[in-house]
Design an enzyme around this catalytic site. Structure first.
Site, PDB file in Angstrom:
ATOM      1  N   ASP A 205       0.834  -1.205   0.000  1.00  0.00           N
ATOM      2  CA  ASP A 205       0.000   0.000   0.000  1.00  0.00           C
ATOM      3  C   ASP A 205       0.865   1.250   0.000  1.00  0.00           C
ATOM      4  OD1 ASP A 205       0.942  -0.614   2.553  1.00  0.00           O
ATOM      5  OD2 ASP A 205      -0.735   0.358   3.558  1.00  0.00           O
TER       6      ASP A 205
ATOM      7  N   GLU B 208       3.802  -0.112   7.969  1.00  0.00           N
ATOM      8  CA  GLU B 208       2.707  -0.865   7.381  1.00  0.00           C
ATOM      9  C   GLU B 208       3.205  -1.639   6.156  1.00  0.00           C
ATOM     10  OE1 GLU B 208      -0.810   1.458   6.923  1.00  0.00           O
ATOM     11  OE2 GLU B 208      -2.004  -0.272   6.377  1.00  0.00           O
TER      12      GLU B 208
ATOM     13  N   TRP C   3     -11.582  -5.793  -1.371  1.00  0.00           N
ATOM     14  CA  TRP C   3     -10.182  -6.184  -1.214  1.00  0.00           C
ATOM     15  C   TRP C   3     -10.005  -7.625  -1.710  1.00  0.00           C
ATOM     16  CZ3 TRP C   3     -11.537  -1.647   0.076  1.00  0.00           C
ATOM     17  CH2 TRP C   3     -10.609  -0.685   0.450  1.00  0.00           C
TER      18      TRP C   3
ATOM     19  N   GLU D 151      -2.329   8.988  -0.640  1.00  0.00           N
ATOM     20  CA  GLU D 151      -3.387   8.102  -0.150  1.00  0.00           C
ATOM     21  C   GLU D 151      -4.717   8.860  -0.058  1.00  0.00           C
ATOM     22  OE1 GLU D 151      -2.549   6.892   3.880  1.00  0.00           O
ATOM     23  OE2 GLU D 151      -3.923   5.189   3.728  1.00  0.00           O
TER      24      GLU D 151
ATOM     25  N   HIS E  65       0.953   6.277  -2.152  1.00  0.00           N
ATOM     26  CA  HIS E  65       0.031   5.153  -2.327  1.00  0.00           C
ATOM     27  C   HIS E  65      -0.234   4.990  -3.826  1.00  0.00           C
ATOM     28  CE1 HIS E  65      -0.962   4.051   1.711  1.00  0.00           C
ATOM     29  NE2 HIS E  65      -2.129   3.504   1.405  1.00  0.00           N
TER      30      HIS E  65
HETATM   31  C1  BGC Z   1      -3.782   1.072   3.828  1.00  0.00           C
HETATM   32  C2  BGC Z   1      -4.717   1.106   2.665  1.00  0.00           C
HETATM   33  C3  BGC Z   1      -5.556  -0.112   2.824  1.00  0.00           C
HETATM   34  C4  BGC Z   1      -6.411   0.228   3.979  1.00  0.00           C
HETATM   35  C5  BGC Z   1      -7.524  -0.678   4.235  1.00  0.00           C
HETATM   36  C6  BGC Z   1      -4.593   1.287   5.033  1.00  0.00           C
HETATM   37  O1  BGC Z   1      -3.884   1.396   6.186  1.00  0.00           O
HETATM   38  O2  BGC Z   1      -2.764   1.976   3.685  1.00  0.00           O
HETATM   39  O3  BGC Z   1      -4.299   1.535   1.512  1.00  0.00           O
HETATM   40  O4  BGC Z   1      -6.198  -0.564   1.728  1.00  0.00           O
HETATM   41  O5  BGC Z   1      -5.647   0.425   5.144  1.00  0.00           O
HETATM   42  O6  BGC Z   1      -8.386  -0.028   4.962  1.00  0.00           O
END
Ligand code: BGC
Length: 899
Positions: A471, A477, A536, A753, A768
């Protein structure tokens, strides 16, 4: 018979001369280059042999396909004798065209097989007994942020051996979890970084294969293996790092030797101490053990390695992570005494290389960030707790060079403290690191903002390919969030050679699937988030579909069909009257002004994906000849569609959540766009549903997006294909909030993002990829290039001449070769040039505003005032559509002029 050029760009399993092939029937592909028109391959012949000599003399002792009457040149499976383990094969191809011409055989290409049987692995997994640990901060998502999660200091393993003389061939098979660096006789082997690719180590670890023939020498040799934590950490349920090495040597006389990792190897710590993906890396130059990876090193202080358990192994066939670019900073500032900040003018993924000289024991500290605060210091706000600190302690003496190996950072700015003296720009370089997928697409148009969005997308996409689609690259993360991955999948296929990357990722998804068919939002499931939000989870089916659609890869959809079906069954079992009410969590994530969906009901998005995935899988079943499955999935789709409309549609307006579902008020962009995209809207309501969407875009939002990541992916296609291309273009090129142009006005060099310009913490990454889905729309509509049939067997060329655009050009190196289109609007009219390789047909749609025009092809009038006047070679039909002239073409170069 005329001579025609031999096939070029020979590939086996999509790769040029690959090693580590696991498929028992590897597939071959090639391209045919001639630029003459309307040509098809009518037959081919493939020869595969076990040695170079018989190949040279035209003998295929492993397989001779004979002349096969077929236009296929993509993914032709090997049909010869069973392939051996760790063997090299040679192959070449020739072809015949439609005029009876025969080409010479191509140059010889090769492929090598992996260790095909489990018993081929003799080596043991090893590690270091009593390895030292350090605490680090890791977010486990499920159990939250742990401040004291133990990780291990770098583990050094070594072994000496003496091969016999006259080595003919040597291959090293190696894995090391989390990451390894392999060294032989003092040198790093290969150029892979942060290898192997990340997987769920409970299921499988990947190994890489290196050619070591030229690295071996007479007498004593030494192998060194350095191990780092990567994701093989206790916070995710794994133990200390471990590695496995097997060196297979073949001598000129046919004898063989195996050198394998065992508890006879030696282990130690060394200069590389703390290391962690989010943590950074600490290297103490004073602890360097010169020669530890060479023969003759005094290892008396080292201890016996420990043999440990390890996961099953599979050959890594995806492109490795490599360094692909080096950036020099554009500026260097000193916001505080002793603190120096380098601005690389580009947000990217990787690390910094430090050049330094000074007294022994001096520790230089490097930190990384995407943003600066108002005092010009690094702002760590967007890093979500990742420590991102690399330290280097000097050994003293001449210039020292440091770069880490087992960590990476997402940054534009790097800060140095503790530097001996005053650093200059030359003291630090940024190294761009990512899965090294080659670039296949090119796009350019007359609108510089669109070009910048495209450019930011490329940086953002590569920054988020780190052996899994991530992501983001900067905060604590960096996970394989499947929503982000599936939304960017189409864009990524236009721009990069993604097939082997996704082939591996689909396996990761399959491994992550639970018995009930459910998937995790994050794959590999280091964060086990079951069951996935349907937007997802859709990654499984969507990515498999694009693998098929862009590369004609039937094997992928075949291999995954049953498990994809199990996922649909899971969705069906979770639905209530075909409506999915319980699985949605993120849905139309990150719309303007919000993280959570603002106006789109979560159930609407979830159910829509249930429908989308069911339809796609029904199509794939059809392609595989599974008629019953195809039918039952399509029946299920019909039921979902009816329930969807019954639940969410009132009049011509789909539900929103501003004031509760189905309340009156303006329509929501995502709610309206999704059903239009899949043609779910009842015929008599379509016009009004579209009118409401356009109203929601143009009037209510002043021609700006009001969509989250899901709606953004589909909105532009819906507008364009339903007669509102101008509106789509206006929205895509806004420079005001919210929009991509706004990001760029605010200085973005990647994609954010959030639609907002935020400097604070939380959900606020500046790198992102999920909003990069727009880039596929640039290719498809601005340049007008898209595949029509799987594997680009036929191509749609349909440029939309929107807004201020005066020209556009795009090309994609497809599995059949390079496809190219460019157009230009001048005083004379429109000029459109197209190139298609052999084996590729095109449907060219040339926009016309009225019937009184003439269409020329390479100077000859082929259509005028509503009449076909002639056809040039390669052009088979010209038809007048509602707003365009449709010309059907074969391979070759064409230049159309509309006057
Ligand atoms: C990520 C996103 C992901 C999302 C899901 C985030 O923390 O960075 O891009 O899809 O969480 O809620």
């Amino acid at each position: 018979m005329a001579a025609i050029p031999a096939p070029t760009n020979l590939r086996c399993e999509y790769a040029d001369r690959p090693r580590g092939i696991v498929a028992p029937r590897p597939r071959f592909s090639w391209n045919l280059q001639p630029s003459y028109r309307g040509q098809e391959q009518v037959a081919y012949q493939i020869l595969v042999s076990t040695d170079a000599d018989s190949m040279d003399s035209g003998v295929g002792d492993a397989w001779d396909s004979g002349r096969v009457e077929s236009p296929d040149m993509v993914n032709i499976p090997y049909e010869g004798i069973p392939l051996g383990s760790d063997c090299r094969y040679y192959f070449r191809v020739r072809w015949w065209d439609g005029n009876g011409n025969e080409s010479p055989f191509s140059d010889v290409s090769t492929f090598e097989t992996a260790l095909l049987e489990e018993e081929d692995w003799v080596a043991a997994w090893i590690s270091m007994a009593d390895a030292g640990t350090f605490p680090s901060r890791i977010n486990t998502m499920v159990n939250g942020l742990r401040e004291d999660s133990p990780q291990y200091f770098g583990i050094y393993l070594r072994h000496e051996f003496s091969p016999g003389n006259s080595v003919k061939r040597a291959r090293i098979f190696v894995s090391g979890l989390g990451f390894y660096e392999l060294r032989l006789n003092g040198q790093k082997v290969g150029n892979r970084l942060m290898d192997p690719a990340q997987t769920d180590y409970r299921e499988i670890a990947l190994y890489s294969t290196y050619d070591a023939t030229d690295l071996l020498k007479e007498g004593t040799n030494a192998i060194g293996l350095l191990l780092g934590n990567g994701r093989h950490i206790e916070a995710y349920g794994f133990e200390k790092p471990r590695g496995i090495v097997q060196l297979a040597i073949e001598y000129a006389d046919g004898q063989k030797d195996l050198i394998v990792s065992s508890d006879q190897w030696l282990a130690s710590h060394g200069p590389l101490m703390e290391n962690g993906l989010y943590y950074g890396e600490c290297y103490d130059g004073r602890k360097e053990m010169t020669g530890w990876d060479e023969p003759g090193f005094d290892a008396s202080a080292w201890h016996r390695a420990e043999s440990v358990s390890g996961p099953g192994l599979a050959s890594q066939t995806m492109p490795p992570i490599r360094a692909t670019d080096t950036l020099r900073a554009g500026s260097l500032t000193r916001p505080k005494p002793g603190v120096y900040v380098f601005d690389f003018r580009q947000n990217l993924t990787g690390w910094a290389r430090l050049f330094v000289s000074g007294p022994a024991g001096t520790t230089v500290t490097l930190r990384f960030a995407e943003l600066l605060d108002d005092k010009g210091m690094l702002s760590l706000a967007t890093l979500g707790g990742a420590e991102v600190t690399d330290t280097y302690t000097l050994k003293g003496g001449s210039e020292e060079v440091f770069e880490p190996r087992f960590t990476y950072h997402g940054f534009r700015y790097a800060e140095i403290t503790g530097f001996p003296g005053v650093p200059a720009i030359e003291n630090l370089e940024a190294i761009f690191i990512h899965s090294d997928v080659s670039k296949v697409g090119d796009f350019h148009c007359s609108n510089s903002l669109v070009n910048k969005i495209h450019r930011n997308t490329l940086w953002g996409q590569l920054s988020n390919l780190m052996s899994v689609p991530t992501d983001c690259p900067q905060r604590g993360e960096r996970m394989g969030w499947m929503g982000d991955a599936q939304l960017a999948a189409e864009e990524s296929f236009y721009n990069f050679d993604m097939i082997r990357f996704y082939e591996k990722y689909l396996n990761d998804i399959r491994f992550a699937q639970k018995d009930d068919g459910s998937l995790s939002d994050v794959v590999p499931p280091y964060w086990p988030l079951y069951p996935a939000d349907p937007a997802w989870g859709s990654a499984y089916i969507t990515i498999a579909w694009f693998c098929y659609f862009f590369c004609a890869d039937k094997r992928i959809i075949e291999d995954h069909f049953d498990t994809m079906k199990r996922y649909i069954d899971f969705l069906a079992a979770s639905a209530d009257g075909y409506i999915i009410k319980t699985l949605g969590k993120y849905s139309d994530w990150c719309p303007p002004g919000s993280v959570v969906p603002k106006s789109t009901p979560v159930e609407l998005t979830s159910t829509w994906y249930f429908y989308n995935d069911t339809l796609l899988l029904s199509r794939m079943a059809g392609i595989l000849g599974k008629r019953k499955d195809s039918q039952s999935l399509s029946d299920l789709g019909d039921k979902i569609k009816s329930a969807f409309n019954e639940t969410f549609l009132e009049g011509s307006r789909y539900a929103t959540i501003q004031n509760g579902p189905l309340t009156r008020g303006s329509a929501g962009q995502t709610s309206q766009a999704l059903p239009l995209y899949l043609d779910m809207v009842p015929e008599d309501k379509k016009k009004n549903a579209l009118r409401r969407l356009v109203d929601a875009v143009v009037r209510v939002n002043d021609s700006h997006v009001d969509t989250g990541i899901v709606g953004t992916r589909y909105l532009f296609d819906v507008l364009t294909t339903n007669g509102h291309a101008e509106t789509a273009y206006r929205v895509a090129t806004q420079r005001t909030y919210p929009g991509w142009g706004y990001m760029i006005e605010e200085g973005a060099t990647t994609l954010w993002e959030r639609w907002e310009s935020l400097a604070g913490g939380g959900m606020n990454s500046h790198n992102h990829i999920m909003l990069g889905s727009i880039d596929a729309w640039f290719y498809r509509t601005i340049a007008g290039l898209s595949p029509l049939e799987a594997g680009w067997k036929s191509v749609c060329i349909r440029p939309y001449l929107m807004g201020d655009l005066t020209h556009a050009t795009a090309s994609v190196k497809t599995v059949r070769g390079k496809v190219h289109v460019s157009w230009e609007k001048g005083d004379e009219g429109l000029r459109l040039a197209v190139f298609l390789p052999v084996g590729c047909r095109g449907e060219v749609h040339i926009p016309v505003s009225g019937p009184d025009v003439a269409l020329l092809e390479t100077g000859a009038v082929i259509w005028e005032n509503g009449k076909v006047l002639g056809e040039t070679q390669g052009v088979s039909t010209v038809d007048m559509g509602t707003d365009s002239l449709c010309v059907t073409i074969g391979s070759g170069h064409y230049t159309f002029e509309l006057r």
